[in-house]
Design a protein around this motif. Structure first.
Motif, short mmCIF file in Angstrom:
data_model
loop_
_atom_site.label_atom_id
_atom_site.label_comp_id
_atom_site.label_asym_id
_atom_site.label_seq_id
_atom_site.Cartn_x
_atom_site.Cartn_y
_atom_site.Cartn_z
N VAL A 241 66.83 42.11 47.24
CA VAL A 241 66.71 40.75 47.37
C VAL A 241 65.67 40.32 46.82
CG1 VAL A 241 66.90 39.21 49.34
CG2 VAL A 241 67.76 41.42 49.93
N PRO A 242 66.01 39.70 45.54
CA PRO A 242 64.74 39.18 44.58
C PRO A 242 64.12 38.13 45.23
CG PRO A 242 66.52 39.66 43.52
CD PRO A 242 67.11 39.84 44.69
N SER A 243 64.78 37.35 45.93
CA SER A 243 64.09 36.25 46.66
C SER A 243 62.89 36.47 47.68
CB SER A 243 65.22 35.31 47.37
OG SER A 243 65.75 35.93 48.42
N LEU A 244 62.98 37.73 48.05
CA LEU A 244 61.87 38.04 48.97
C LEU A 244 60.39 38.80 48.15
CD1 LEU A 244 63.98 39.94 51.83
CD2 LEU A 244 63.00 37.59 51.86
N ASP A 245 60.88 38.87 46.71
CA ASP A 245 59.69 39.43 46.18
C ASP A 245 58.57 38.24 46.06
OD1 ASP A 245 57.95 40.75 44.44
OD2 ASP A 245 59.30 41.29 42.91
N ILE A 246 57.34 38.59 46.84
CA ILE A 246 56.55 37.50 46.82
C ILE A 246 55.65 37.44 45.72
CG2 ILE A 246 54.50 36.90 48.20
CD1 ILE A 246 55.52 38.36 50.62
N PHE A 247 55.32 38.74 45.02
CA PHE A 247 54.37 38.85 43.97
C PHE A 247 54.97 38.76 42.66
CE2 PHE A 247 52.29 40.80 47.64
CZ PHE A 247 51.05 40.16 47.91
N GLY A 248 56.03 39.24 42.53
CA GLY A 248 56.86 39.08 41.26
C GLY A 248 56.31 40.31 40.40
N GLY A 249 56.28 40.39 39.10
CA GLY A 249 55.83 41.07 37.79
C GLY A 249 56.59 42.45 37.98
N SER A 250 56.10 43.30 37.11
CA SER A 250 56.96 44.60 36.69
C SER A 250 56.79 45.59 37.80
CB SER A 250 56.30 45.08 35.39
OG SER A 250 54.95 45.32 35.44
N VAL A 251 55.90 45.70 38.86
CA VAL A 251 55.61 46.61 39.67
C VAL A 251 56.01 46.08 41.27
CG1 VAL A 251 54.22 48.10 38.43
CG2 VAL A 251 53.24 46.37 39.69
N TRP B 250 54.83 45.43 43.99
CA TRP B 250 53.68 45.05 45.20
C TRP B 250 54.14 44.63 46.46
CZ3 TRP B 250 48.63 46.04 44.30
CH2 TRP B 250 48.17 46.08 42.95
N THR B 251 55.17 43.87 46.40
CA THR B 251 55.63 43.33 47.63
C THR B 251 56.36 44.50 48.49
OG1 THR B 251 56.14 41.25 46.69
CG2 THR B 251 57.43 41.62 48.64
N GLY B 252 57.06 45.34 47.93
CA GLY B 252 57.92 46.49 48.64
C GLY B 252 56.77 47.08 49.20
#
Length: 239
Positions: A54-64, A66-68
């Protein structure tokens, strides 16, 4: 999300015969702990992969991811808060070490670290310098994965599985297999993909880190080894 659930259920189904064969007894309390173990494995995996699904939950974004990792660590903290059957020491979450094994454990982990660096230098592909990815590898995987696998999961299994069957502690074997499957056995488009090389590498590390954790009584050395191994192996590939 359905794919993730099926993937982690598959991992548990594969190790279930080993668990059932190794149970100390078939009491209700033992089966409850087994259910808690299975629930935690599912929860940890789902929270880790949630931002990827669910990309909308990805707080930090980027290539790794971090959010997970943040979600998974939050799940660990909530588990420790609400499931109070065992104390932190019984999950090996202590800095106190078994001093009679400490020097030998450090020596073994230094040998492993040296081997990882040599393998990375000789065989792994080069990649562009990326400080975000480098910081991630030096810091988060060891903290999250060692507390989850060699901390909580190993701690739960040692309560319900026999200490030794044949030559290997079944609690170490099961957690190492699940650690390997989490990195190498996937359900994609309702088909199964298996990366044997990555599975074998992570499974082998899981055996060593589990053994070190049981011998020292603490997950600390496993965390340090995991983070340094990932970090230096990544750094070598970027130089």
């Amino acid at each position: 999300m359905t794919r993730l659930i099926l993937e982690h259920m598959l991992h548990l189904v594969i190790v279930l015969p080993i668990i059932l064969f190794s149970l100390k007894d078939w009491k209700i309390e033992t089966l409850k702990v087994l259910l808690i173990f299975s629930f935690f494995y599912m929860l940890n995996g789902l929270l880790l992969c949630l931002p990827l699904e669910v990309p909308s939950l990805d707080i930090f974004g980027g290539s790794v991811n971090w959010t997970g990792k943040l979600f998974a660590i939050t799940g660990i903290l909530l588990f420790l808060i609400f499931y109070r059957k065992y104390n932190l020491k019984e999950y090996f979450l202590t800095i106190k070490q078994n001093k009679t094994f400490l020097k030998k454990g450090i020596a073994i982990l230094l040998i492993i670290l040296t081997g990882q660096i040599i393998i990375a230098f000789l065989f792994e592909p080069k990649r562009t310098l990326d400080f975000n990815y480098l910081n991630y590898e030096f810091f988060l995987p060891g903290i999250h994965e060692e507390i989850a696998y060699r901390g909580i999961m190993l701690g739960l299994l040692t309560k319900i599985l026999n200490e030794k069957i044949k030559f290997l502690n079944p609690s170490i074997l099961v957690t190492a297999l699940l650690f390997g499957f989490a990195h190498g056995l996937f359900v994609k488009n309702f088909g199964i993909e298996f990366d044997f090389n990555y599975f074998f590498m992570t499974f082998s590390f899981g055996i060593v880190w589990g053994w070190i954790t049981l011998r020292t009584g603490s997950v600390l050395l496993a965390i340090i080894s995991h983070n340094f191994g990932n970090g230096f192996r990544t750094l070598i590939r970027m130089i």
